[in-house]
Design a protein around this motif. Structure first.
Motif, mmCIF file in Angstrom:
data_model
loop_
_atom_site.group_PDB
_atom_site.id
_atom_site.type_symbol
_atom_site.label_atom_id
_atom_site.label_comp_id
_atom_site.label_asym_id
_atom_site.label_seq_id
_atom_site.Cartn_x
_atom_site.Cartn_y
_atom_site.Cartn_z
ATOM 1 N N ARG A 1 -11.026 -25.413 5.278
ATOM 2 C CA ARG A 1 -11.801 -26.346 4.467
ATOM 3 C C ARG A 1 -10.947 -27.502 3.968
ATOM 4 N NH1 ARG A 1 -13.930 -21.407 4.471
ATOM 5 N NH2 ARG A 1 -16.195 -21.121 4.169
ATOM 6 N N GLY A 2 -9.768 -27.668 4.552
ATOM 7 C CA GLY A 2 -8.930 -28.830 4.284
ATOM 8 C C GLY A 2 -8.059 -28.729 3.059
ATOM 9 N N LEU B 1 -10.563 -9.867 -0.302
ATOM 10 C CA LEU B 1 -10.432 -9.030 0.889
ATOM 11 C C LEU B 1 -11.775 -8.737 1.539
ATOM 12 C CD1 LEU B 1 -7.770 -6.361 -0.197
ATOM 13 C CD2 LEU B 1 -7.439 -8.272 1.375
ATOM 14 N N SER B 2 -12.824 -8.617 0.725
ATOM 15 C CA SER B 2 -14.113 -8.195 1.277
ATOM 16 C C SER B 2 -14.990 -9.353 1.717
ATOM 17 C CB SER B 2 -14.862 -7.327 0.261
ATOM 18 O OG SER B 2 -15.164 -8.051 -0.921
ATOM 19 N N ARG B 3 -14.949 -10.476 0.989
ATOM 20 C CA ARG B 3 -15.843 -11.601 1.301
ATOM 21 C C ARG B 3 -15.098 -12.927 1.197
ATOM 22 N NH1 ARG B 3 -21.110 -9.227 0.833
ATOM 23 N NH2 ARG B 3 -21.932 -11.128 1.784
ATOM 24 N N PRO B 4 -14.057 -13.126 2.016
ATOM 25 C CA PRO B 4 -13.212 -14.319 1.857
ATOM 26 C C PRO B 4 -13.937 -15.623 2.141
ATOM 27 C CG PRO B 4 -12.629 -13.139 3.856
ATOM 28 C CD PRO B 4 -13.565 -12.251 3.094
ATOM 29 N N ALA B 5 -14.848 -15.647 3.100
ATOM 30 C CA ALA B 5 -15.534 -16.909 3.429
ATOM 31 C C ALA B 5 -16.423 -17.351 2.279
ATOM 32 C CB ALA B 5 -16.344 -16.742 4.716
ATOM 33 N N GLU B 6 -17.185 -16.424 1.722
ATOM 34 C CA GLU B 6 -18.055 -16.765 0.597
ATOM 35 C C GLU B 6 -17.237 -17.211 -0.608
ATOM 36 O OE1 GLU B 6 -18.258 -14.074 2.465
ATOM 37 O OE2 GLU B 6 -20.348 -13.455 2.809
ATOM 38 N N LEU B 7 -16.117 -16.540 -0.836
ATOM 39 C CA LEU B 7 -15.255 -16.922 -1.952
ATOM 40 C C LEU B 7 -14.676 -18.307 -1.740
ATOM 41 C CD1 LEU B 7 -13.734 -16.369 -4.555
ATOM 42 C CD2 LEU B 7 -12.046 -15.065 -3.223
ATOM 43 N N ALA B 8 -14.176 -18.588 -0.548
ATOM 44 C CA ALA B 8 -13.618 -19.912 -0.278
ATOM 45 C C ALA B 8 -14.660 -20.997 -0.463
ATOM 46 C CB ALA B 8 -13.048 -19.954 1.137
ATOM 47 N N LEU C 1 -15.034 -21.607 -4.187
ATOM 48 C CA LEU C 1 -13.865 -22.267 -4.771
ATOM 49 C C LEU C 1 -13.821 -23.740 -4.400
ATOM 50 C CD1 LEU C 1 -11.135 -19.519 -4.206
ATOM 51 C CD2 LEU C 1 -12.220 -20.149 -6.375
ATOM 52 N N VAL C 2 -14.071 -24.051 -3.136
ATOM 53 C CA VAL C 2 -14.023 -25.453 -2.704
ATOM 54 C C VAL C 2 -15.176 -26.245 -3.320
ATOM 55 C CG1 VAL C 2 -14.206 -26.965 -0.690
ATOM 56 C CG2 VAL C 2 -12.731 -24.946 -0.615
ATOM 57 N N ALA C 3 -16.316 -25.598 -3.539
ATOM 58 C CA ALA C 3 -17.440 -26.291 -4.177
ATOM 59 C C ALA C 3 -17.080 -26.723 -5.596
ATOM 60 C CB ALA C 3 -18.680 -25.393 -4.191
ATOM 61 N N TYR C 4 -16.212 -25.991 -6.258
ATOM 62 C CA TYR C 4 -15.792 -26.380 -7.602
ATOM 63 C C TYR C 4 -15.089 -27.739 -7.593
ATOM 64 C CZ TYR C 4 -16.693 -21.768 -9.714
ATOM 65 O OH TYR C 4 -17.269 -20.616 -10.215
ATOM 66 N N LEU D 1 -8.222 -14.995 2.525
ATOM 67 C CA LEU D 1 -8.727 -16.206 1.876
ATOM 68 C C LEU D 1 -7.953 -17.444 2.299
ATOM 69 C CD1 LEU D 1 -10.632 -17.482 -0.258
ATOM 70 C CD2 LEU D 1 -8.830 -17.040 -1.946
ATOM 71 N N VAL D 2 -6.637 -17.308 2.490
ATOM 72 C CA VAL D 2 -5.800 -18.473 2.796
ATOM 73 C C VAL D 2 -6.326 -19.258 3.994
ATOM 74 C CG1 VAL D 2 -3.520 -19.198 3.595
ATOM 75 C CG2 VAL D 2 -3.724 -17.634 1.653
ATOM 76 N N PRO D 3 -6.586 -18.623 5.156
ATOM 77 C CA PRO D 3 -7.080 -19.419 6.289
ATOM 78 C C PRO D 3 -8.456 -20.027 6.040
ATOM 79 C CG PRO D 3 -7.084 -17.081 6.831
ATOM 80 C CD PRO D 3 -6.332 -17.223 5.550
ATOM 81 N N GLU D 4 -9.271 -19.372 5.228
ATOM 82 C CA GLU D 4 -10.591 -19.940 4.909
ATOM 83 C C GLU D 4 -10.443 -21.222 4.084
ATOM 84 O OE1 GLU D 4 -13.431 -19.056 6.025
ATOM 85 O OE2 GLU D 4 -13.015 -17.092 6.895
ATOM 86 N N LEU D 5 -9.510 -21.235 3.155
ATOM 87 C CA LEU D 5 -9.268 -22.453 2.380
ATOM 88 C C LEU D 5 -8.662 -23.542 3.258
ATOM 89 C CD1 LEU D 5 -7.865 -20.906 -0.926
ATOM 90 C CD2 LEU D 5 -10.095 -22.018 -0.615
ATOM 91 N N GLU D 6 -7.748 -23.143 4.133
ATOM 92 C CA GLU D 6 -7.118 -24.129 5.010
ATOM 93 C C GLU D 6 -8.147 -24.735 5.966
ATOM 94 O OE1 GLU D 6 -2.570 -22.281 5.038
ATOM 95 O OE2 GLU D 6 -3.957 -21.833 6.681
#
Length: 229
Positions: free
Chosen positions: A28-29, A212-219, A222-225, A21-26
């Motif tokens: 997204r800025g 672990l299973s769907r990090p891109a969808e989760l990120a 989270l960012v949409a929030y 998840l960490v790189p997916e959030l990063e």
């Protein structure tokens, strides 16, 4: 940076849980702070867990600050919200405690075991309460699990601590569930969130270990929030 996400793991306390998840959030800025909790330390209860999260944050995290709590992390994350200014608390397949209720009492009080068994019956799946692989990792890619550390021990000490707050913290809260969660089924999470917080449940694809299973969808969720703040 658009925001800081502090990521509080569940039982076992491993920061590795968030490594996809960490790189997916990063990307997204955003800044992401995965927390390693002292899960195997029998001397560490909820106050220590809370301080470890605060220490990981440091003195001046970029705002808005979002605390994301996975599973057992729901016992600790609200306590963090009473110690630092938090803009959003996200409960991800998380326990929702009541004042004075210990984590050990939570299971029977919420009917989690019965809900887990009923979900298996509804899905037509075989059910073995001791098959934790089926509960936790059924949708996690094998190569992800193969590249990770051995599961960590979890002390019972934090589950013995009565939850110390007299009410939920005055922080915007979202409840987010993996729609394929077999350990905390979505219907169960909806009921608990409604009864204890008066909140609806948002869904993302994935099971209990959705980071672990769907990090891109989760990120993405989270960012949409952040747009709602």
């Amino acid at each position: 940076m658009r925001a800081t996400f502090v990521l509080v793991p569940g039982a076992g306390g491993q920061a590795w849980y968030w490594h996809r998840l960490v790189p997916e959030l990063e990307r997204r800025g955003c800044a992401a702070v995965p927390v390693e909790l002292p899960a195997a330390d029998d001397a560490a209860g909820l106050p220590r867990y809370t301080q470890v999260v605060l220490d990981a944050l440091g003195d001046t995290p970029t705002r808005p600050l979002v605390v994301v709590a996975q599973s057992m992390g729901g016992l600790t994350a609200p306590l963090v919200c009473t110690r630092v200014p938090v803009d959003l608390l996200v409960l991800l397949n998380a326990m929702v405690p009541r004042p004075g209720e210990s984590g050990g009492e939570w299971w029977a009080a919420t009917g989690q075991a019965e809900a887990r068994a009923q979900a298996a019956r509804d899905d037509g799946r075989p059910y073995d309460p001791d098959d934790l692989d089926a509960a936790f990792t059924h949708d996690v890619p094998a190569e992800v699990l193969a590249g990770g550390p051995a599961p960590a021990d979890q002390s019972g000490t934090p589950f013995a601590d009565p939850w110390p707050l007299d009410r939920w913290p005055d922080v915007p809260t979202r409840v987010l569930a993996g729609r394929d969660d077999r350990f905390f089924p979505v219907a169960f999470q909806r009921r608990v969130a409604a009864e204890r917080l008066g909140l609806p449940v948002d869904e993302v694809p994935g099971g209990h270990l959705v980071a672990l299973s769907r990090p891109a969808e989760l990120a993405g969720r989270l960012v949409a929030y952040l747009d709602e703040l």
